[in-house]
Scaffold this motif. Structure first.
Motif, PDB file in Angstrom:
ATOM      1  N   LYS A   1       0.869  -1.172   0.000  1.00 47.90           N
ATOM      2  CA  LYS A   1       0.000   0.000   0.000  1.00 47.90           C
ATOM      3  C   LYS A   1       0.909   1.226   0.000  1.00 47.90           C
ATOM      4  CE  LYS A   1      -3.431   2.051   3.095  1.00 47.90           C
ATOM      5  NZ  LYS A   1      -4.106   1.807   4.391  1.00 47.90           N
ATOM      6  N   LEU A   2       0.648   2.164  -0.907  1.00 49.38           N
ATOM      7  CA  LEU A   2       1.455   3.381  -1.012  1.00 49.38           C
ATOM      8  C   LEU A   2       0.607   4.577  -0.595  1.00 49.38           C
ATOM      9  CD1 LEU A   2       3.096   2.711  -4.496  1.00 49.38           C
ATOM     10  CD2 LEU A   2       4.089   2.286  -2.243  1.00 49.38           C
ATOM     11  N   LEU A   3       1.138   5.382   0.312  1.00 51.04           N
ATOM     12  CA  LEU A   3       0.417   6.549   0.813  1.00 51.04           C
ATOM     13  C   LEU A   3       1.246   7.819   0.629  1.00 51.04           C
ATOM     14  CD1 LEU A   3      -0.971   5.110   4.175  1.00 51.04           C
ATOM     15  CD2 LEU A   3      -2.201   5.434   2.026  1.00 51.04           C
ATOM     16  N   VAL A   4       0.557   8.935   0.412  1.00 48.81           N
ATOM     17  CA  VAL A   4       1.206  10.240   0.324  1.00 48.81           C
ATOM     18  C   VAL A   4       1.256  10.811   1.741  1.00 48.81           C
ATOM     19  CG1 VAL A   4       1.125  12.543  -0.681  1.00 48.81           C
ATOM     20  CG2 VAL A   4       0.285  10.581  -1.989  1.00 48.81           C
ATOM     21  N   VAL A   5       2.457  11.191   2.180  1.00 50.49           N
ATOM     22  CA  VAL A   5       2.652  11.708   3.532  1.00 50.49           C
ATOM     23  C   VAL A   5       3.232  13.116   3.460  1.00 50.49           C
ATOM     24  CG1 VAL A   5       3.851  11.366   5.723  1.00 50.49           C
ATOM     25  CG2 VAL A   5       3.033   9.386   4.432  1.00 50.49           C
ATOM     26  N   LYS A   6       2.625  14.017   4.208  1.00 49.18           N
ATOM     27  CA  LYS A   6       3.126  15.390   4.333  1.00 49.18           C
ATOM     28  C   LYS A   6       3.931  15.465   5.633  1.00 49.18           C
ATOM     29  CE  LYS A   6       3.336  19.853   3.603  1.00 49.18           C
ATOM     30  NZ  LYS A   6       4.284  20.356   2.671  1.00 49.18           N
ATOM     31  N   PRO A   7       5.273  15.540   5.543  1.00 49.81           N
ATOM     32  CA  PRO A   7       6.067  15.666   6.771  1.00 49.81           C
ATOM     33  C   PRO A   7       5.676  16.928   7.543  1.00 49.81           C
ATOM     34  CG  PRO A   7       7.469  15.072   4.930  1.00 49.81           C
ATOM     35  CD  PRO A   7       6.117  15.445   4.360  1.00 49.81           C
ATOM     36  N   LEU A   8       5.659  16.816   8.859  1.00 50.62           N
ATOM     37  CA  LEU A   8       5.294  17.940   9.712  1.00 50.62           C
ATOM     38  C   LEU A   8       6.489  18.367  10.540  1.00 50.62           C
ATOM     39  CD1 LEU A   8       1.908  16.551  11.091  1.00 50.62           C
ATOM     40  CD2 LEU A   8       2.227  18.133   9.176  1.00 50.62           C
ATOM     41  N   ASP A   9       6.674  19.654  10.652  1.00 46.81           N
ATOM     42  CA  ASP A   9       7.695  20.202  11.535  1.00 46.81           C
ATOM     43  C   ASP A   9       6.946  21.020  12.580  1.00 46.81           C
ATOM     44  OD1 ASP A   9       9.689  21.551  12.855  1.00 46.81           O
ATOM     45  OD2 ASP A   9      10.875  21.917  11.058  1.00 46.81           O
ATOM     46  N   GLU A  10       6.553  20.365  13.664  1.00 44.96           N
ATOM     47  CA  GLU A  10       5.740  20.998  14.702  1.00 44.96           C
ATOM     48  C   GLU A  10       6.475  22.125  15.425  1.00 44.96           C
ATOM     49  OE1 GLU A  10       2.576  20.379  15.383  1.00 44.96           O
ATOM     50  OE2 GLU A  10       2.345  18.646  14.077  1.00 44.96           O
ATOM     51  N   TYR A  11       7.791  22.091  15.392  1.00 36.60           N
ATOM     52  CA  TYR A  11       8.559  23.074  16.147  1.00 36.60           C
ATOM     53  C   TYR A  11       8.738  24.377  15.370  1.00 36.60           C
ATOM     54  CZ  TYR A  11      11.917  24.872  19.480  1.00 36.60           C
ATOM     55  OH  TYR A  11      12.554  25.641  20.414  1.00 36.60           O
ATOM     56  N   THR A  12       9.150  24.283  14.096  1.00 33.23           N
ATOM     57  CA  THR A  12       9.396  25.498  13.318  1.00 33.23           C
ATOM     58  C   THR A  12       8.297  25.773  12.303  1.00 33.23           C
ATOM     59  OG1 THR A  12      10.639  24.376  11.580  1.00 33.23           O
ATOM     60  CG2 THR A  12      11.889  25.169  13.489  1.00 33.23           C
ATOM     61  N   GLU A  13       7.416  24.785  12.072  1.00 35.57           N
ATOM     62  CA  GLU A  13       6.308  24.901  11.125  1.00 35.57           C
ATOM     63  C   GLU A  13       6.779  25.166   9.692  1.00 35.57           C
ATOM     64  OE1 GLU A  13       3.306  27.536  12.649  1.00 35.57           O
ATOM     65  OE2 GLU A  13       3.272  26.515  14.582  1.00 35.57           O
ATOM     66  N   ARG A  14       7.991  24.637   9.331  1.00 31.12           N
ATOM     67  CA  ARG A  14       8.473  24.741   7.955  1.00 31.12           C
ATOM     68  C   ARG A  14       7.572  23.948   7.026  1.00 31.12           C
ATOM     69  NH1 ARG A  14      13.640  22.223   6.945  1.00 31.12           N
ATOM     70  NH2 ARG A  14      12.972  20.794   8.549  1.00 31.12           N
ATOM     71  N   ASP A  15       7.500  24.362   5.772  1.00 32.79           N
ATOM     72  CA  ASP A  15       6.756  23.614   4.762  1.00 32.79           C
ATOM     73  C   ASP A  15       7.714  22.633   4.099  1.00 32.79           C
ATOM     74  OD1 ASP A  15       4.568  22.892   3.171  1.00 32.79           O
ATOM     75  OD2 ASP A  15       5.192  24.264   1.587  1.00 32.79           O
ATOM     76  N   ILE A  16       7.458  21.337   4.255  1.00 37.36           N
ATOM     77  CA  ILE A  16       8.326  20.288   3.736  1.00 37.36           C
ATOM     78  C   ILE A  16       7.568  19.542   2.642  1.00 37.36           C
ATOM     79  CG2 ILE A  16       9.664  18.236   4.339  1.00 37.36           C
ATOM     80  CD1 ILE A  16       9.589  19.292   7.275  1.00 37.36           C
ATOM     81  N   PRO A  17       8.189  19.251   1.491  1.00 35.55           N
ATOM     82  CA  PRO A  17       7.495  18.564   0.398  1.00 35.55           C
ATOM     83  C   PRO A  17       6.968  17.185   0.805  1.00 35.55           C
ATOM     84  CG  PRO A  17       9.614  19.430  -0.351  1.00 35.55           C
ATOM     85  CD  PRO A  17       9.570  19.598   1.140  1.00 35.55           C
ATOM     86  N   THR A  18       5.880  16.776   0.172  1.00 30.84           N
ATOM     87  CA  THR A  18       5.285  15.472   0.453  1.00 30.84           C
ATOM     88  C   THR A  18       6.190  14.343  -0.041  1.00 30.84           C
ATOM     89  OG1 THR A  18       4.052  15.525  -1.626  1.00 30.84           O
ATOM     90  CG2 THR A  18       2.901  16.290   0.346  1.00 30.84           C
ATOM     91  N   ILE A  19       5.989  13.162   0.542  1.00 27.87           N
ATOM     92  CA  ILE A  19       6.718  11.967   0.133  1.00 27.87           C
ATOM     93  C   ILE A  19       5.707  10.839  -0.061  1.00 27.87           C
ATOM     94  CG2 ILE A  19       8.872  12.589   1.285  1.00 27.87           C
ATOM     95  CD1 ILE A  19       8.104  10.720   3.576  1.00 27.87           C
ATOM     96  N   VAL A  20       6.127   9.793  -0.761  1.00 22.21           N
ATOM     97  CA  VAL A  20       5.321   8.575  -0.893  1.00 22.21           C
ATOM     98  C   VAL A  20       5.988   7.514  -0.029  1.00 22.21           C
ATOM     99  CG1 VAL A  20       4.504   6.768  -2.440  1.00 22.21           C
ATOM    100  CG2 VAL A  20       4.545   9.156  -3.214  1.00 22.21           C
ATOM    101  N   ALA A  21       5.186   6.853   0.811  1.00 15.00           N
ATOM    102  CA  ALA A  21       5.721   5.840   1.720  1.00 15.00           C
ATOM    103  C   ALA A  21       4.899   4.560   1.630  1.00 15.00           C
ATOM    104  CB  ALA A  21       5.704   6.357   3.155  1.00 15.00           C
ATOM    105  N   THR A  22       5.575   3.427   1.759  1.00 16.82           N
ATOM    106  CA  THR A  22       4.845   2.172   1.892  1.00 16.82           C
ATOM    107  C   THR A  22       4.264   2.124   3.295  1.00 16.82           C
ATOM    108  OG1 THR A  22       6.857   1.034   2.587  1.00 16.82           O
ATOM    109  CG2 THR A  22       6.280   0.883   0.254  1.00 16.82           C
ATOM    110  N   ASP A  23       3.154   1.402   3.436  1.00 10.66           N
ATOM    111  CA  ASP A  23       2.470   1.330   4.724  1.00 10.66           C
ATOM    112  C   ASP A  23       2.389  -0.121   5.173  1.00 10.66           C
ATOM    113  OD1 ASP A  23       0.784   1.934   6.946  1.00 10.66           O
ATOM    114  OD2 ASP A  23      -0.963   1.422   5.722  1.00 10.66           O
ATOM    115  N   ILE A  24       2.931  -0.415   6.361  1.00 11.92           N
ATOM    116  CA  ILE A  24       2.897  -1.785   6.869  1.00 11.92           C
ATOM    117  C   ILE A  24       2.020  -1.920   8.105  1.00 11.92           C
ATOM    118  CG2 ILE A  24       5.129  -2.418   5.905  1.00 11.92           C
ATOM    119  CD1 ILE A  24       6.359  -2.035   8.690  1.00 11.92           C
ATOM    120  N   ILE A  25       1.350  -0.828   8.507  1.00  6.01           N
ATOM    121  CA  ILE A  25       0.586  -0.886   9.751  1.00  6.01           C
ATOM    122  C   ILE A  25      -0.893  -0.563   9.604  1.00  6.01           C
ATOM    123  CG2 ILE A  25       2.580  -0.425  11.203  1.00  6.01           C
ATOM    124  CD1 ILE A  25       1.486   2.462  11.337  1.00  6.01           C
TER     125      ILE A  25
END
Length: 90
Positions: A23-47
């Motif tokens: 299963k492939l999912l689009v994930v938006k990385p979060l930077d809770e501390y500085t709130e930078r905008d980080i590009p999305t990634i595609v990740a496999t999902d095992i859970i």
């Protein structure tokens, strides 16, 4: 590890054979501390994560090791669903 939010699904009828069954999912990385905008990634999902879940993602060789697929073209894998994150603002 990266903290991110699942924002979408990826369907790929034609892909490397080593990716079949994942299963492939689009994930938006979060930077809770500085709130930078980080590009999305595609990740496999095992859970069993889904859209809207906050997740833990490993990248690189750790992503392949989590799947026990050392020769697969995988760069990111979701390894946990986050219940809560506490950040000290000091």
């Amino acid at each position: 590890m990266i903290i991110g939010k699942v924002v979408g699904n990826v369907w790929a009828t034609r892909k490397d054979e080593a990716l079949n069954g994942f299963k492939l999912l689009v994930v938006k990385p979060l930077d809770e501390y500085t709130e930078r905008d980080i590009p999305t990634i595609v990740a496999t999902d095992i859970i069993g994560a889904g859209i809207g879940d906050n997740v833990l993602v490993v990248k690189g060789s750790s992503a392949r090791k989590a799947l026990d697929k050392n020769n697969a073209p995988i760069d990111a894998t979701i390894v946990g669903i986050i219940d809560e994150v506490d950040i000290d603002d000091n």
